[in-house]
Design an enzyme around this catalytic site. Sequence first.
Site, PDB file in Angstrom:
ATOM      1  N   GLU A  78      35.285  28.642 -18.204  1.00  0.00           N
ATOM      2  CA  GLU A  78      34.165  28.402 -17.279  1.00  0.00           C
ATOM      3  C   GLU A  78      34.101  29.446 -16.162  1.00  0.00           C
ATOM      4  O   GLU A  78      33.484  29.205 -15.121  1.00  0.00           O
ATOM      5  CB  GLU A  78      34.260  26.994 -16.676  1.00  0.00           C
ATOM      6  CG  GLU A  78      34.140  25.857 -17.668  1.00  0.00           C
ATOM      7  CD  GLU A  78      32.793  25.790 -18.399  1.00  0.00           C
ATOM      8  OE1 GLU A  78      31.926  26.652 -18.135  1.00  0.00           O
ATOM      9  OE2 GLU A  78      32.638  24.888 -19.235  1.00  0.00           O
ATOM     10  N   HIS A  97      36.483  21.960 -11.277  1.00  0.00           N
ATOM     11  CA  HIS A  97      35.684  21.359 -12.360  1.00  0.00           C
ATOM     12  C   HIS A  97      36.534  20.311 -13.058  1.00  0.00           C
ATOM     13  O   HIS A  97      37.639  20.608 -13.520  1.00  0.00           O
ATOM     14  CB  HIS A  97      35.238  22.437 -13.338  1.00  0.00           C
ATOM     15  CG  HIS A  97      34.760  21.884 -14.651  1.00  0.00           C
ATOM     16  ND1 HIS A  97      33.780  20.912 -14.738  1.00  0.00           N
ATOM     17  CD2 HIS A  97      35.133  22.138 -15.923  1.00  0.00           C
ATOM     18  CE1 HIS A  97      33.587  20.602 -16.007  1.00  0.00           C
ATOM     19  NE2 HIS A  97      34.401  21.330 -16.746  1.00  0.00           N
TER      20      HIS A  97
HETATM   21 ZN   LIG Z   1      34.636  21.091 -18.759  1.00  0.00          ZN
END
Ligand SMILES: [Zn+2]
Length: 225
Positions: A78, A97
């Site tokens: 990410e 996250h």
């Molecule tokens: Zn995730």
Amino acid sequence: MTVAVEKSKEMVLKAGSRMACAGLVTGTWGNISARVPGENLYVITPSGISCDRLSKSDLVIVESGGRVIEGERKPSTELKLHLAIYNAREDVTAIMHTHSTFASAMAVAGQTLPPILEDLAQLVGGKVPVTRYARAGTPNLAAAVLEVLGQSNAVLLANHGVVGMGRNLEEAFQVCMVVEKAAQVYAWASLLGKVNEIPKEEALLLRDLYITSYGQSKNSQPARS
Ligand SMILES: [Zn+2]
């Protein structure tokens, strides 16, 4: 590497332990990053290792374009999402996250989390928006988050989880915790038949008060009441 980088690494490791201990993620999912003060660099957790099992050498240093400056590991999948948020929001210096359960339930329902609790209003400011569906780890997910982010400190990722952010890692962690709690309260209140929201103006005022007064406190905790 500089003292600032080393300090940022230590804070990311500590945040990783807290995120895992709090049950906000399962297995190796979830990721954390921090902007290094005074430098165009970011510390981010690697892909594929549980955040409570990391050591300093596992962390990856990248510059704003995503190029790896230091680290043997692959950065989190990410990374693009983290960098897109930093690029869009000067005030954000830390991102977490998670895949926490109740926030994920809201994200599956495609349901925005309204300002229903004062700690949520203080830390996030207004509602927590939900994105359209976009596959994890893609530039499309980063684009979907920027579409709804605005000045919010948290976003629900459709059919996925939540991303929380703040002025430091402590605040990003608190945002993720408060969003999870508020999502749980929202679900229970819905079962009871009615969800009363904090009026929009009041929610914005709570946020302003937090930023201008309580936010100056050493640990940036939400005001207690
Ligand atoms: Zn995730």
